[in-house]
Design a protein around this motif. Structure first.
Motif, short mmCIF file in Angstrom:
data_model
loop_
_atom_site.label_atom_id
_atom_site.label_comp_id
_atom_site.label_asym_id
_atom_site.label_seq_id
_atom_site.Cartn_x
_atom_site.Cartn_y
_atom_site.Cartn_z
N ASP A 117 -2.04 8.54 11.42
CA ASP A 117 -1.30 8.51 12.74
C ASP A 117 -1.35 9.51 13.88
OD1 ASP A 117 0.35 10.30 11.29
OD2 ASP A 117 2.24 8.86 11.24
N GLY A 171 4.68 8.74 14.12
CA GLY A 171 3.27 9.75 14.77
C GLY A 171 3.76 11.02 15.16
N ARG A 172 5.15 11.32 15.54
CA ARG A 172 5.50 12.55 16.03
C ARG A 172 5.29 13.69 14.80
NH1 ARG A 172 9.42 10.54 13.14
NH2 ARG A 172 10.92 11.91 11.76
N LEU A 182 0.53 14.82 3.52
CA LEU A 182 -0.44 13.64 2.90
C LEU A 182 -0.03 12.35 3.52
CD1 LEU A 182 -2.48 12.86 0.53
CD2 LEU A 182 -0.47 13.12 -1.22
N GLY A 183 1.12 12.01 3.45
CA GLY A 183 1.58 11.07 4.15
C GLY A 183 0.91 10.75 5.69
N ALA A 184 0.90 11.62 6.25
CA ALA A 184 0.54 11.40 7.60
C ALA A 184 -1.02 11.15 7.82
CB ALA A 184 0.60 12.85 8.35
N ALA A 240 -0.27 12.66 13.20
CA ALA A 240 0.97 13.73 13.14
C ALA A 240 0.43 15.04 12.45
CB ALA A 240 2.03 12.94 12.48
N GLY A 286 8.35 14.17 -0.11
CA GLY A 286 7.85 14.31 1.42
C GLY A 286 7.12 12.92 1.44
N LEU A 287 6.35 12.39 0.49
CA LEU A 287 5.76 10.97 0.82
C LEU A 287 6.76 9.91 1.20
CD1 LEU A 287 2.95 11.17 -1.98
CD2 LEU A 287 2.42 10.71 0.55
N LEU A 293 -2.52 9.54 5.15
CA LEU A 293 -2.78 8.19 4.58
C LEU A 293 -2.31 7.39 5.85
CD1 LEU A 293 -1.02 8.73 1.20
CD2 LEU A 293 -3.41 8.23 1.57
N GLU A 294 -1.33 7.70 6.50
CA GLU A 294 -0.99 6.63 7.93
C GLU A 294 -2.09 6.82 8.86
OE1 GLU A 294 0.52 4.26 7.16
OE2 GLU A 294 2.65 4.86 6.23
N ARG A 334 0.67 -1.19 0.11
CA ARG A 334 0.04 0.12 0.10
C ARG A 334 0.84 1.11 0.06
NH1 ARG A 334 -0.91 2.62 4.79
NH2 ARG A 334 0.29 1.48 6.50
N ARG A 346 5.93 16.97 12.64
CA ARG A 346 6.84 17.16 11.73
C ARG A 346 7.19 18.65 11.88
NH1 ARG A 346 6.19 11.96 11.68
NH2 ARG A 346 7.35 10.72 10.23
N PHE A 372 6.86 6.12 2.01
CA PHE A 372 5.86 5.68 0.87
C PHE A 372 7.04 5.52 -0.40
CE2 PHE A 372 2.57 7.48 3.56
CZ PHE A 372 1.45 6.68 3.08
N ILE A 414 6.31 16.76 -3.72
CA ILE A 414 5.31 16.18 -2.68
C ILE A 414 5.76 14.67 -2.69
CG2 ILE A 414 2.95 15.17 -2.86
CD1 ILE A 414 1.99 17.95 -3.57
N LYS A 420 -6.21 5.42 -2.74
CA LYS A 420 -5.51 6.16 -1.76
C LYS A 420 -3.98 5.89 -2.32
CE LYS A 420 -8.36 5.96 2.16
NZ LYS A 420 -8.63 5.65 3.75
N SER A 468 9.66 10.53 2.46
CA SER A 468 10.25 10.74 3.69
C SER A 468 9.28 9.98 5.00
CB SER A 468 10.43 12.03 4.23
OG SER A 468 9.22 12.84 4.48
N TYR A 469 8.12 9.86 4.46
CA TYR A 469 7.02 9.01 5.41
C TYR A 469 6.95 7.61 5.27
CZ TYR A 469 3.91 10.92 9.01
OH TYR A 469 3.28 11.08 9.87
N VAL A 527 4.55 15.48 2.83
CA VAL A 527 4.63 14.62 4.58
C VAL A 527 3.29 14.57 4.97
CG1 VAL A 527 5.55 14.90 6.82
CG2 VAL A 527 6.82 15.35 4.72
#
Lengths: 307, 274
Positions: free
Chosen positions: B135, B57-58, B128-130, B137, A61-62, B132-133, A19, B60, A67, A58, A43, A64-65, B126
């Motif tokens: 968590d 989950g911190r 967007l990532g948070a 953050a 950034g993803l 999706l997760e 995912r 950023r 993805f 972007i 998603k 770094s998370y 970041v």
């Protein structure tokens, strides 16, 4: 099957399994063949609209998370337009982003000179850490996608969109960092990437009838180039020709010449002679920019004559 | 504002001056203008653990105006991410504290920044990532006013609002100065609040962006916007070079300026109120 369809199938398989694999578009999902994936993976598919710079950062950034983003556009907009974002947000920051450029070089056809990247490999090759891959057929692309997906770092995929004749057998084994010898020979080494691999093989057949026995090596990964394979073949044959759908400055020719800098071996180039593209269909563009089988044959004769 | 925050900001400001002074040159103006923001974020608002800098989950922080690195480093040191002595390696060959923020070199830095405009898009990624997760953050991002002239800032602004990234709280260091002169003279970004509002953001204007209480109140309000479906822009009206009168008086000249030993000593004395 079209190359973009193979690419989309591979993406779908990878997104199904993981995912964190995701795709970002800049309003060209339809052209990239990935529009249908939006329904299945809502998603994991993100359209940034016509904003390539933002898309690239972007994606960083993803990454770094955690993805694994793929960013897509036509080759000039996926490379020269965003080379600073690829350099800094992605490669300098060590982010795991894959960059997919479609319609490389003359294959942009009716979109014309503005959409024809003759310099994309040159632009990205000078950025540290960017791996540059250009598939020659669907078999190679299918074999490469999971390997590239598992590679942690920036990889540029230079993707011809339409159908290509098969070069490789069904049991082909892919190594991202090893060149593939598609024809063995002793008089001349032809190093080639992308769709022109088929043309190089055709030229080799014609040259055989003239008594020139060509070795054809597909350089699917232009950076880092398989220097060992390039030197070994060049030493064996004693003459080299590079064939590419790109400016002869900065692309495969430059990479091969750099690899052979300490060898006393003639290296001729068949590619775009430092000019922009123009509008037209492939047969016209091949003639206009000199990317024909006949020209490969002529350049091959010249390379052999320089021995 | 608690007395503590005042002292914390005094210490951060002193360390910014000390480490840039130790080197003899640096982005002193734009570092001093954001001292209070960094202090308030790291000591009052962010969900972080200096002993576990990669905690899942911190919250950023992305310093898109990457040249404010020294202020971020001074804050991180004060917060316990690393030893204060490390600050004096700023910009020395082989340091882990380069002038612009680098996530691969410095403990506690979440994003590599320095090419203006890009860090803000990264922060949006970041956020967007948070989301999706899922968590919890929050993402705090700082941009410069000069940086706001980059087209990429507005690409990111449009995307963040369109994707409803209400976990993103951004700040503009609106000190009204850039390298070549005043922002108004060079290429005016006013009316700034109207622009962000037009892009679909909640906008909070902080009259004194170097006042800890006002900053903290704005962040509290911004946090309450979670669930609104809109990202928040906090416009901090700041003073470039804030807290050191001769640096403030340099105006646009304080962006990247030499700082002699005598100037450093005078600046530190002023900050300490001696």
């Amino acid at each position: 099957m079209e190359m973009r369809a193979v690419y989309a199938e591979c993406l779908a398989e990878m997104m199904e399994k993981d995912r964190h694999v995701c795709v970002l578009d800049a309003d060209l999902a339809k052209a990239s063949g990935t529009l249908a994936l939006y329904k299945k993976f809502p998603k994991q598919m993100f359209d940034c609209g016509v904003a390539e710079q933002n898309m690239a950062s972007i994606a960083a950034g993803l990454s770094s998370y955690g993805f694994k983003p793929y960013i897509e556009s036509f080759t000039p907009f996926a490379t020269r337009r965003i080379c600073d974002q690829i350099a800094i947000s992605i490669s300098y920051a060590k982010q795991n982003v894959k960059v997919v450029g479609t319609d490389p070089g003359i294959s942009a056809e009716l979109n014309g000179g503005t959409h024809m990247s003759m310099e994309d490999i040159g632009v990205l090759r000078s950025i540290p850490g960017v791996v540059i891959f250009e598939p020659a057929d669907a078999v190679q692309l299918r074999a490469a996608m999971p390997v590239i997906n598992d590679y942690n770092g920036c990889v540029y995929i230079r993707l011809y969109r339409k159908e290509l004749p098969d070069i490789f057998p069904a049991d082909y084994k892919f190594d991202l960092f090893k060149a593939d010898t598609v024809r063995e020979g002793k008089d001349l080494s032809i190093f080639v990437s992308g769709f022109m691999t088929a043309d190089a093989l055709e030229a080799a057949k014609l040259l055989e009838s003239e008594g020139i026995n060509c070795e054809v090596i597909n350089i699917h990964t232009i950076k880092p180039i398989d220097k060992e394979a390039v030197i070994a073949s060049a030493r064996k044959t004693g003459a080299v020709l590079t064939v590419e759908n790109h400016n002869v400055i900065g692309g495969l020719h430059s990479a091969v010449v750099e690899a052979l800098a300490e060898e006393k071996i003639p290296v001729c180039a068949l590619g775009v002679e430092d000019r922009f593209g123009e509008v037209g269909k492939m047969p016209y563009l091949r003639e206009a920019l000199g990317l024909t089988v006949e020209n490969i044959v002529a350049k091959a004769r010249k390379a052999v004559s320089l021995k | 504002m608690s007395c503590d925050m005042k002292q914390i900001c005094k210490d951060i400001r002193s360390d910014v001056v000390s480490c840039i002074g130790h080197l003899g040159v640096g982005h002193i103006g734009g570092c001093l203008s954001v001292v209070e923001l960094l202090g308030v974020l790291y000591f009052e608002h962010m969900n972080i653990d200096p002993k576990n800098p990669k905690m899942a989950g911190r919250d950023r922080f992305v310093c898109s105006k990457g040249h404010a690195g020294p202020t971020v480093y001074s804050t991180l040191a004060k917060r316990g991410y690393f030893d204060r002595e490390l600050l004096f390696t700023l910009n020395q060959g082989g340091t882990s504290l380069p002038s612009h923020c680098d996530m691969n070199l410095t403990t506690g830095i979440d994003m590599t920044t320095g090419s203006l405009g890009q860090g803000f898009s990264c922060a949006v990624g970041v956020a967007l990532g948070a989301k999706l997760e899922d968590d919890g953050a929050r993402v705090f991002a700082l941009i410069g006013d000069g940086e706001s002239q980059e087209g990429q800032i507005w690409e990111a602004a449009m995307f963040a609002a369109a994707k409803k990234l209400d976990n993103l709280i951004a700040f503009t260091d609106y000190n009204k100065l850039q390298i070549d002169g005043t922002v108004a003279e060079v290429n005016d970004i006013a009316p700034l609040g109207d622009k962000w509002a037009a892009f679909g953001w909640n906008v909070i204007d902080v009259e004194n962006g170097n006042d800890c209480a006002q900053i903290s109140e704005a962040i509290t309000k911004a946090k309450a916007n979670l669930g609104s479906g809109k990202p928040t822009m906090v416009i901090l009206n700041t003073v470039k070079g804030c807290g050191v009168s001769f640096i403030e008086a340099m105006g646009a000249g304080n962006h990247n300026s030499p700082l002699s030993a005598e100037q450093t000593a005078a600046a530190l004395a002023e900050i300490r109120g001696e």
